[in-house]
Scaffold this active site. Sequence first.
Site, PDB file in Angstrom:
ATOM      1  N   GLU A   1      38.886   4.040   3.582  1.00 14.61           N
ATOM      2  CA  GLU A   1      37.950   4.407   4.640  1.00 14.61           C
ATOM      3  C   GLU A   1      36.890   4.097   4.157  1.00 14.61           C
ATOM      4  O   GLU A   1      36.096   4.394   2.998  1.00 14.61           O
ATOM      5  CB  GLU A   1      37.991   5.767   4.997  1.00 14.61           C
TER       6      GLU A   1
ATOM      7  N   ASP B   1      32.632   5.131   5.352  1.00 17.09           N
ATOM      8  CA  ASP B   1      31.932   6.315   6.059  1.00 17.09           C
ATOM      9  C   ASP B   1      30.562   6.277   6.072  1.00 17.09           C
ATOM     10  O   ASP B   1      29.859   6.149   5.042  1.00 17.09           O
ATOM     11  CB  ASP B   1      32.352   7.794   5.487  1.00 17.09           C
TER      12      ASP B   1
ATOM     13  N   GLU C   1      27.953   9.152   7.466  1.00 21.74           N
ATOM     14  CA  GLU C   1      27.882  10.182   7.909  1.00 21.74           C
ATOM     15  C   GLU C   1      26.348  10.722   8.317  1.00 21.74           C
ATOM     16  O   GLU C   1      25.750  10.796   7.166  1.00 21.74           O
ATOM     17  CB  GLU C   1      28.669  11.349   7.108  1.00 21.74           C
TER      18      GLU C   1
ATOM     19  N   ASN D   1      30.414   7.093   2.339  1.00 14.89           N
ATOM     20  CA  ASN D   1      31.380   7.456   1.208  1.00 14.89           C
ATOM     21  C   ASN D   1      32.568   6.375   1.325  1.00 14.89           C
ATOM     22  O   ASN D   1      32.652   5.706   2.586  1.00 14.89           O
ATOM     23  CB  ASN D   1      31.971   8.995   1.549  1.00 14.89           C
TER      24      ASN D   1
END
Length: 290
Positions: A100, A102, A104, A119
């Site tokens: 993943e 990310d 955010e 992340n």
Amino acid sequence: MVGLGWFMCMVTIVCVVSCVQAASEAKFDELYRSSWAMDHCVNDGEVTKLKLDNFSGAGFESRNKYLFGKVSIQIKLVEGDSAGTVTAFYMSSEGSNHNEFDFEFLGNKTGEPYIVQTNIYVNGIGNREQRLNLWFDPTTEFHTYSILWSKRSVVFMVDETPIRVQKNLEDKGIPFAKDQAMGVYSSIWNADDWATQGGLVKTDWSHAPFVASYKGFAIDACQVPTTTDLSKCNGDDQRFWWDEPTVSELSLHQNHQLIWVRANHMIYDYCFDSSRFPVTPLECQHHRHL
């Protein structure tokens, strides 16, 4: 705060795909579909909006899965008092051992800067957070957020400015996300237990609905026929623009941009959090000393 020497060391060792390639934009429905709370995902001409209220957040997902390439989207984040809310834009595979990448966006009280947290998860393991304050107000205009993913690296970009580079260090025994196809996702939800000042500032529902707006949908990536058939995208005989040696490093200008962002806007880097990591993570050691 991290010193400039660290930035120069990091920049000189990373090999990344150039950010110059631009994909043509598409309509929302061509690339994406609502994934939950469909009544909170609204198409308004060229703009799609996700809404959060005290009943539900919302999200959308790509219609296809990809292995390597560049995904971009233009977002105008929640205006005003957005404390407690999180708007996410990310790529992810499936399963407990997923990969993943990310973005955010952590809401804040009116007048306080938005924080963007990046992340990376590899084989289900994350805890690789970096945080920075954006150098503009992301609520007044649309800005472009991109993830550029190749066999060599992952690059996070804001308006084509690189803000984070994660190099493939498999030769040092460090896992890298390269063997799981990913979908592209975005969502908005309430996270007032941690999002703003560590959860001290709660969501003020009197300001609901909280709305994040999207346009400029672009995916220039290798689409896989199924999540188990990756040969189209990772075969030795396959070449894509993100694999070309001539575009395998940041330009001098992009190097300077990355240094500037990290020196002036980074407020947290997991590599330097000794309370969480008494032993410096291995990838941080190699980025620092290679």
